[in-house]
Design a protein around this motif. Sequence first.
Motif, short mmCIF file in Angstrom:
data_model
loop_
_atom_site.label_atom_id
_atom_site.label_comp_id
_atom_site.label_asym_id
_atom_site.label_seq_id
_atom_site.Cartn_x
_atom_site.Cartn_y
_atom_site.Cartn_z
N PRO A 1 -12.32 -5.04 63.72
CA PRO A 1 -12.66 -5.22 62.31
C PRO A 1 -14.00 -4.55 62.00
O PRO A 1 -14.99 -4.82 62.67
CB PRO A 1 -12.74 -6.75 62.15
CG PRO A 1 -11.98 -7.30 63.31
CD PRO A 1 -12.16 -6.33 64.43
N PRO A 2 -14.06 -3.67 61.03
CA PRO A 2 -15.31 -2.94 60.76
C PRO A 2 -16.42 -3.87 60.28
O PRO A 2 -16.21 -4.75 59.44
CB PRO A 2 -14.92 -1.96 59.65
CG PRO A 2 -13.43 -1.88 59.69
CD PRO A 2 -12.96 -3.21 60.18
N VAL B 1 -9.97 -6.64 55.12
CA VAL B 1 -9.57 -6.20 56.45
C VAL B 1 -8.17 -6.74 56.74
O VAL B 1 -7.88 -7.92 56.47
CB VAL B 1 -10.55 -6.69 57.53
CG1 VAL B 1 -10.10 -6.24 58.91
CG2 VAL B 1 -11.96 -6.19 57.23
N TYR B 2 -7.33 -5.89 57.29
CA TYR B 2 -5.96 -6.27 57.63
C TYR B 2 -5.70 -6.00 59.10
O TYR B 2 -6.16 -5.00 59.65
CB TYR B 2 -4.94 -5.48 56.79
CG TYR B 2 -4.99 -5.78 55.31
CD1 TYR B 2 -4.17 -6.74 54.75
CD2 TYR B 2 -5.88 -5.09 54.49
CE1 TYR B 2 -4.22 -7.01 53.39
CE2 TYR B 2 -5.94 -5.36 53.13
CZ TYR B 2 -5.12 -6.32 52.59
OH TYR B 2 -5.18 -6.60 51.25
N ARG C 1 -13.87 -10.58 62.33
CA ARG C 1 -15.15 -10.01 62.78
C ARG C 1 -16.10 -11.11 63.23
O ARG C 1 -16.29 -12.12 62.56
CB ARG C 1 -15.79 -9.21 61.65
CG ARG C 1 -17.07 -8.50 62.06
CD ARG C 1 -17.79 -7.92 60.87
NE ARG C 1 -18.22 -8.95 59.92
CZ ARG C 1 -19.30 -9.71 60.08
NH1 ARG C 1 -20.05 -9.57 61.17
NH2 ARG C 1 -19.63 -10.61 59.17
N GLY C 2 -16.72 -10.88 64.39
CA GLY C 2 -17.73 -11.79 64.89
C GLY C 2 -17.20 -12.96 65.70
O GLY C 2 -17.99 -13.71 66.28
N ILE C 3 -15.89 -13.14 65.76
CA ILE C 3 -15.32 -14.27 66.50
C ILE C 3 -14.94 -13.80 67.89
O ILE C 3 -14.12 -12.88 68.05
CB ILE C 3 -14.11 -14.87 65.78
CG1 ILE C 3 -14.49 -15.29 64.37
CG2 ILE C 3 -13.57 -16.05 66.56
CD1 ILE C 3 -15.60 -16.33 64.31
N SER C 4 -15.52 -14.41 68.90
CA SER C 4 -15.24 -14.05 70.29
C SER C 4 -15.25 -15.32 71.13
O SER C 4 -15.64 -16.40 70.66
CB SER C 4 -16.26 -13.05 70.81
OG SER C 4 -17.57 -13.61 70.79
N ALA C 5 -14.82 -15.19 72.37
CA ALA C 5 -14.79 -16.33 73.29
C ALA C 5 -15.09 -15.83 74.69
O ALA C 5 -14.38 -14.97 75.22
CB ALA C 5 -13.42 -17.02 73.24
#
Length: 570
Positions: free
Chosen positions: A83-84, A344-345, A419-423
Amino acid sequence: MHVLRESLVLFAVIGVVLTVAIAPAPVAAHPPPLPEHGLDSATFYALWSGDADGTGGSANTTESFDHPVQRLAASTDIPFNDPPDEVDDWNRQDRRDLSPTDVNTSIYPSAANRTQGEFIRDAYVSIFATQPSTWAYLSSDEPRQYVAPEGELLGSADYRIAVPENRNTSHRRVRWGLHSHRYNISTLQVDNREVSTAPGSRTPQFAYSLREYPGRTHTLTLSLQVNVTLSRHVRQCRGYDEDLHCANWTNYTTYPTEEITLTDSVTVTEYRLTISGQRARYPNGDLGIVVNASAPWRGYSVPGGDVSGVWRFYTARDQNWDTLTITNASQSRRIHSPVHPLQVYAYPTSLGATASPRNSVSILETDGENRSMPSLPDEIHLDVPTESYTTTARIVSRIHSPTEEPVPLSAVTGRGLVRGISADANPAAFEETSIHRSNLSIELETTPEGPLTVHVTLEDANTGEPIETATRPGTLTVADQRIDTGSDGTATLTVSQAGSGVSARFEPGPWWHVETGYVGDSDVAIAGGTSLSLGRAAAQLFVPVSVFLLAVFFIDRITGWPLWPPWRGL
């Protein structure tokens, strides 16, 4: 500034302001013609999927475009791998381009739900953007909007004031005027629960958090109060003279008020990502991982490498803002919108799961739910599966360290669709499996002019324990015949003496399906010799002889001594 990797999306189209009747045909190709809001050209031209490929919204051909990304995307849509980052900042800045209005004029997007009051007319509030968020095409034609657990909601609003006309008669005169007006207060609700208030504004903005709310589906509601106070001055005749002219005027002033509450709502799905699975360490130090994701996900990253699942991304403008309507007491007209909020898609790609670089990361297996391919909008041109796709909810890979230090599990990071979501990988959530070397050996027993008897032994090279292939996945092939070892790790078979050589190879099954995994091994035996007696001897002799011959060659060339070739005097 986000650096475009191998994925870009472009449809740069020259926007021409259109002033048309109240019911015009839809206007195509709305992106701004030149970079705005501090974006570099490559990034800017990548953001506009869904415009008119090949024309840029004008008579231009691809040769007329100056930037190479602009020329490329004028004929196709190019996806992003992630996601940009620029979308959120674009929306914040682009909202400021809303045209200013006065009390007599309201300007609103085509999809706005307007409210008509007694004095307050064409009033609306709309959610301009909820971010960070991603609309994901899962299995239905309508995408699902995933949002981060914490983010921001941007809104826009407008209204006009209809001041009644003055009225005069011989005995009564009424004069109207505008006393005051304002956006009074704005409110954000989550699932009908008020969570935040702020002073009223034409561009309300709220931060939100969904972490304390049960479930994953939520309704965000933006409310905005508008207050208007008018002045109504009345001059009333209370008596007449003999000529029937008013001889006694009384005056009084009242202040009629009106307050309306405007609302707009959006249903979102809170996006959270956790990863779990299995882990193993190959004998050479490579990391083997099975990663299961709790939600549709982008994939995971490791030091020096990256694994992508089936999802890719594109960005496109919100077409509800393609045109704006300007209205006052006497007329309405539509114009090309100066603002273009981006969304964003995420969509399934026909590429499936991929890994890079291939010399560091390899995908061993993927698994997930098989779903029907959703339909993307007709104006989006991307490579997608024709009928169905697999969600890649589980990805198995082998990771080679780019340095001498093995890659630790803690360096694996799952990447979400938002965007920005991680684990980060938590070792406690990954069951550990051992991978050992295997030791395969064969011996031949010959008989005069009869078949060869092959004795096969397969052991755990670490422990010496026998490996029984009959009860585990994998294959053991001897002389092109598939066989199995028993509980003692041995097997016997007979083969023809043709060629007098026998080869064997053990190909273990997936390590993530067993308690102890193995790497493969092979062996070769020649009739009349011991197992690998000739092959191993040749291999052991080749390296030192090669080094010796290479040294002789260089000494001959450097010193000029007549040493090469060593057999020259024979």
